[in-house]
Design a protein around this motif. Structure first.
Motif, PDB file in Angstrom:
ATOM      1  N   SER A   1       0.866  -1.116   0.099  1.00 43.49           N
ATOM      2  CA  SER A   1       0.279  -0.083   0.128  1.00 43.49           C
ATOM      3  C   SER A   1       0.836   1.310   0.034  1.00 43.49           C
ATOM      4  O   SER A   1       0.606   2.098  -0.684  1.00 43.49           O
ATOM      5  N   LEU A   2       1.652   1.162   0.896  1.00 46.30           N
ATOM      6  CA  LEU A   2       2.740   2.440   0.732  1.00 46.30           C
ATOM      7  C   LEU A   2       3.445   2.506  -0.494  1.00 46.30           C
ATOM      8  O   LEU A   2       3.983   3.529  -1.048  1.00 46.30           O
ATOM      9  N   THR A   3       3.743   1.455  -0.953  1.00 44.84           N
ATOM     10  CA  THR A   3       4.697   1.370  -2.672  1.00 44.84           C
ATOM     11  C   THR A   3       3.505   2.079  -3.480  1.00 44.84           C
ATOM     12  O   THR A   3       4.125   3.090  -4.428  1.00 44.84           O
ATOM     13  N   ALA A   4       2.113   1.604  -3.506  1.00 48.67           N
ATOM     14  CA  ALA A   4       1.269   2.298  -4.224  1.00 48.67           C
ATOM     15  C   ALA A   4       1.146   3.864  -4.047  1.00 48.67           C
ATOM     16  O   ALA A   4       1.135   4.633  -5.188  1.00 48.67           O
ATOM     17  N   ILE A   5       1.099   4.312  -2.719  1.00 49.03           N
ATOM     18  CA  ILE A   5       1.443   5.919  -2.744  1.00 49.03           C
ATOM     19  C   ILE A   5       2.412   6.326  -3.329  1.00 49.03           C
ATOM     20  O   ILE A   5       2.384   7.506  -3.627  1.00 49.03           O
ATOM     21  N   TRP A   6       3.677   5.864  -3.140  1.00 47.78           N
ATOM     22  CA  TRP A   6       4.871   6.341  -3.582  1.00 47.78           C
ATOM     23  C   TRP A   6       4.769   6.352  -5.255  1.00 47.78           C
ATOM     24  O   TRP A   6       5.540   7.416  -5.799  1.00 47.78           O
ATOM     25  N   ILE A   7       4.148   5.217  -5.821  1.00 44.13           N
ATOM     26  CA  ILE A   7       4.162   5.270  -7.308  1.00 44.13           C
ATOM     27  C   ILE A   7       3.104   6.574  -7.852  1.00 44.13           C
ATOM     28  O   ILE A   7       3.812   7.228  -8.583  1.00 44.13           O
ATOM     29  N   VAL A   8       2.242   6.853  -7.312  1.00 48.57           N
ATOM     30  CA  VAL A   8       1.613   8.034  -7.372  1.00 48.57           C
ATOM     31  C   VAL A   8       2.313   9.191  -7.474  1.00 48.57           C
ATOM     32  O   VAL A   8       2.335   9.964  -8.572  1.00 48.57           O
ATOM     33  N   PHE A   9       2.766   9.534  -6.303  1.00 48.69           N
ATOM     34  CA  PHE A   9       3.528  10.828  -6.488  1.00 48.69           C
ATOM     35  C   PHE A   9       4.877  10.655  -7.342  1.00 48.69           C
ATOM     36  O   PHE A   9       5.385  11.687  -7.954  1.00 48.69           O
ATOM     37  N   GLY A  10       5.502   9.472  -7.386  1.00 47.80           N
ATOM     38  CA  GLY A  10       6.867   9.348  -8.546  1.00 47.80           C
ATOM     39  C   GLY A  10       6.197   9.447  -9.953  1.00 47.80           C
ATOM     40  O   GLY A  10       6.898  10.004 -10.523  1.00 47.80           O
ATOM     41  N   LEU A  11       5.196   8.912 -10.232  1.00 45.56           N
ATOM     42  CA  LEU A  11       4.463   9.311 -11.529  1.00 45.56           C
ATOM     43  C   LEU A  11       4.261  10.858 -11.601  1.00 45.56           C
ATOM     44  O   LEU A  11       4.704  11.179 -12.908  1.00 45.56           O
ATOM     45  N   ALA A  12       3.936  11.508 -10.717  1.00 41.77           N
ATOM     46  CA  ALA A  12       3.815  12.941 -11.199  1.00 41.77           C
ATOM     47  C   ALA A  12       4.875  13.766 -11.485  1.00 41.77           C
ATOM     48  O   ALA A  12       5.249  14.307 -12.308  1.00 41.77           O
ATOM     49  N   TRP A  13       5.852  13.160 -10.680  1.00 39.75           N
ATOM     50  CA  TRP A  13       7.468  13.747 -10.780  1.00 39.75           C
ATOM     51  C   TRP A  13       7.857  13.340 -12.156  1.00 39.75           C
ATOM     52  O   TRP A  13       8.499  14.301 -13.036  1.00 39.75           O
ATOM     53  N   LEU A  14       8.014  12.287 -12.577  1.00 39.62           N
ATOM     54  CA  LEU A  14       8.618  11.771 -13.650  1.00 39.62           C
ATOM     55  C   LEU A  14       7.583  12.220 -14.941  1.00 39.62           C
ATOM     56  O   LEU A  14       8.305  12.363 -15.825  1.00 39.62           O
ATOM     57  N   ALA A  15       6.455  12.344 -14.900  1.00 33.29           N
ATOM     58  CA  ALA A  15       5.870  12.759 -15.847  1.00 33.29           C
ATOM     59  C   ALA A  15       6.041  14.071 -16.231  1.00 33.29           C
ATOM     60  O   ALA A  15       6.281  14.716 -17.323  1.00 33.29           O
ATOM     61  N   LEU A  16       6.375  15.017 -14.983  1.00 32.71           N
ATOM     62  CA  LEU A  16       6.781  16.509 -15.422  1.00 32.71           C
ATOM     63  C   LEU A  16       8.153  16.269 -15.969  1.00 32.71           C
ATOM     64  O   LEU A  16       8.275  17.369 -16.727  1.00 32.71           O
ATOM     65  N   VAL A  17       8.936  15.412 -15.619  1.00 33.65           N
ATOM     66  CA  VAL A  17      10.277  15.462 -16.420  1.00 33.65           C
ATOM     67  C   VAL A  17      10.397  15.150 -17.852  1.00 33.65           C
ATOM     68  O   VAL A  17      10.910  15.675 -18.545  1.00 33.65           O
ATOM     69  N   PHE A  18       9.352  14.068 -17.980  1.00 32.81           N
ATOM     70  CA  PHE A  18       9.300  13.764 -19.260  1.00 32.81           C
ATOM     71  C   PHE A  18       8.772  14.908 -20.267  1.00 32.81           C
ATOM     72  O   PHE A  18       9.149  14.940 -21.507  1.00 32.81           O
ATOM     73  N   ASN A  19       7.852  15.582 -19.596  1.00 27.54           N
ATOM     74  CA  ASN A  19       7.142  16.805 -20.404  1.00 27.54           C
ATOM     75  C   ASN A  19       8.149  17.894 -20.585  1.00 27.54           C
ATOM     76  O   ASN A  19       8.293  18.468 -21.848  1.00 27.54           O
ATOM     77  N   VAL A  20       9.013  17.994 -19.605  1.00 30.59           N
ATOM     78  CA  VAL A  20      10.058  19.037 -19.718  1.00 30.59           C
ATOM     79  C   VAL A  20      11.080  18.640 -20.803  1.00 30.59           C
ATOM     80  O   VAL A  20      11.509  19.330 -21.842  1.00 30.59           O
ATOM     81  N   GLY A  21      11.433  17.135 -20.905  1.00 34.37           N
ATOM     82  CA  GLY A  21      12.317  16.746 -21.878  1.00 34.37           C
ATOM     83  C   GLY A  21      11.764  16.761 -23.191  1.00 34.37           C
ATOM     84  O   GLY A  21      12.596  17.077 -24.187  1.00 34.37           O
ATOM     85  N   ALA A  22      10.439  16.574 -23.489  1.00 37.39           N
ATOM     86  CA  ALA A  22       9.812  16.606 -24.736  1.00 37.39           C
ATOM     87  C   ALA A  22       9.859  18.126 -25.310  1.00 37.39           C
ATOM     88  O   ALA A  22      10.218  18.366 -26.332  1.00 37.39           O
ATOM     89  N   ASP A  23       9.577  19.089 -24.268  1.00 35.11           N
ATOM     90  CA  ASP A  23       9.522  20.594 -24.684  1.00 35.11           C
ATOM     91  C   ASP A  23      11.222  20.981 -25.173  1.00 35.11           C
ATOM     92  O   ASP A  23      11.383  21.716 -25.919  1.00 35.11           O
ATOM     93  N   LEU A  24      11.891  20.446 -24.113  1.00 31.64           N
ATOM     94  CA  LEU A  24      13.302  21.004 -24.585  1.00 31.64           C
ATOM     95  C   LEU A  24      13.897  20.382 -26.129  1.00 31.64           C
ATOM     96  O   LEU A  24      14.448  21.065 -26.770  1.00 31.64           O
ATOM     97  N   MET A  25      13.410  18.865 -26.406  1.00 32.85           N
ATOM     98  CA  MET A  25      13.835  18.718 -27.785  1.00 32.85           C
ATOM     99  C   MET A  25      13.111  19.406 -28.925  1.00 32.85           C
ATOM    100  O   MET A  25      13.499  19.703 -29.704  1.00 32.85           O
ATOM    101  N   GLU A  26      11.971  19.808 -28.511  1.00 33.83           N
ATOM    102  CA  GLU A  26      11.225  20.633 -29.443  1.00 33.83           C
ATOM    103  C   GLU A  26      11.942  21.937 -29.780  1.00 33.83           C
ATOM    104  O   GLU A  26      11.709  22.402 -30.766  1.00 33.83           O
ATOM    105  N   LYS A  27      12.194  22.532 -28.518  1.00 30.19           N
ATOM    106  CA  LYS A  27      12.774  23.866 -28.670  1.00 30.19           C
ATOM    107  C   LYS A  27      14.213  23.796 -29.224  1.00 30.19           C
ATOM    108  O   LYS A  27      14.627  24.646 -30.119  1.00 30.19           O
ATOM    109  N   CYS A  28      14.741  22.602 -29.175  1.00 34.13           N
ATOM    110  CA  CYS A  28      16.255  22.419 -29.613  1.00 34.13           C
ATOM    111  C   CYS A  28      16.169  22.499 -31.154  1.00 34.13           C
ATOM    112  O   CYS A  28      16.904  22.944 -32.090  1.00 34.13           O
ATOM    113  N   LEU A  29      14.877  21.479 -31.738  1.00 32.55           N
ATOM    114  CA  LEU A  29      14.754  21.548 -32.959  1.00 32.55           C
ATOM    115  C   LEU A  29      14.372  22.736 -33.795  1.00 32.55           C
ATOM    116  O   LEU A  29      14.783  23.092 -34.782  1.00 32.55           O
ATOM    117  N   GLN A  30      13.549  23.582 -32.955  1.00 37.46           N
ATOM    118  CA  GLN A  30      13.092  24.672 -33.569  1.00 37.46           C
ATOM    119  C   GLN A  30      14.206  26.058 -33.606  1.00 37.46           C
ATOM    120  O   GLN A  30      14.410  26.631 -34.493  1.00 37.46           O
TER     121      GLN A  30
END
Length: 286
Positions: free
Chosen positions: A226-255
């Motif tokens: 149960s504690l692992t599941a709660i950690w997963i939720v917060f970890g998902l939010a963090w890594l999703a944010l990082v992935f979004n930033v990475g995608a934006d950076l790749m687009e900006k570099c290409l532009q």
């Protein structure tokens, strides 16, 4: 003229998939062949030691083991193994459904459970995305400074990309350094295996080859999953944010690389016009 970078991105995406396919084939195919040959050898040894069995009976028993594993029953140990559907494990499974991780080692076997899982995911996945979106907004504050720095004019392209890439990898891997230590200690994994499980889980890839709380030879506290599941939720939010930033950076570099107008020609033309002396006007008498 502005050059469209969409075809370049498509080619890069396909090349990345082809590269991954070749590397995975190179790294894993030989090991798979070795394990397959070893498994066949063990079956032959088993038949030689137990002559009362024939190959067909052994194959049927192997099929029973595979079906048990697919139903979430670990064939190791005995019948005293804890249930996969107690509250803690059910809570963990519900988290893997709404987060779309889907390890694949456990799934509902009853028709009622399967139908409920469909409707539970139908409403739970959007709810999870909405929650992660709000949680990501709270975690996004520390990245605002970097974004403002990137948007300032006059930044050198190479320097900008280097600093952004360093910050991206630091932001990605720094929060994932401590959880693998916990999983390595509790599950008996190596740190590399714990780090692998952490990233594969939080990225929602979820192969299912490593899942916490499934070793029948270990005693887990009731709230561990149960504690692992709660950690997963917060970890998902963090890594999703990082992935979004990475995608934006790749687009900006290409532009920056492909959409950047040729300012040097315009500046040169302006300077040339400014340097030319004014031509004397000739008045034609009427």
């Amino acid at each position: 003229q502005q050059i469209s970078w969409t075809p370049l991105l498509l080619l890069g995406y396909l090349f990345y998939l082809l590269l991954g396919a070749m590397v995975f084939q190179l790294l894993e195919k030989q090991a798979e062949t070795h394990f397959r040959d070893q498994f066949q050898l063990e079956k032959l040894k088993f038949l030689q030691n137990y002559t009362c069995l024939d190959r067909q009976a052994l194959e049927q028993f192997v099929q029973v083991l595979m079906e048990a594993w697919e139903k979430g029953v670990n064939p190791e140990g005995n019948s005293t193994n804890p249930s996969n559907w107690d509250f803690s494990n059910s809570f963990f499974f519900a988290g893997t459904v709404v987060t779309t991780i889907g390890y694949g080692n456990l799934s509902p076997s009853t028709v009622a459970g399967q139908i409920f899982c469909v409707f539970y995911a139908l409403f739970g996945v959007p709810l999870n995305l909405a929650f992660l979106n709000q949680l990501g907004k709270g975690l996004n504050a520390h990245l605002i400074t970097l974004e403002k720095w990137v948007q300032k004019p006059g930044r050198a392209q190479v320097q900008c990309q280097t600093i952004i890439s360093f910050h991206y990898f630091k932001t990605n891997f720094k929060p994932n350094m401590f959880p693998p230590l916990v999983f390595s200690y509790v599950e008996g994994w190596s740190y590399g295996e714990g780090f692998y499980f952490t990233f594969i889980t939080l990225s929602t890839i979820g192969f299912g080859d490593y899942v916490v709380g499934t070793n029948p030879n270990k005693h887990y506290i009731p709230v561990y999953r149960s504690l692992t599941a709660i950690w997963i939720v917060f970890g998902l939010a963090w890594l999703a944010l990082v992935f979004n930033v990475g995608a934006d950076l790749m687009e900006k570099c290409l532009q920056l690389k492909w959409h950047k107008p040729d300012l040097s020609l315009a500046e040169g033309a302006t300077i040339k016009l400014e340097d030319e002396p004014e031509q004397p006007r000739i008045h034609i008498p009427s």
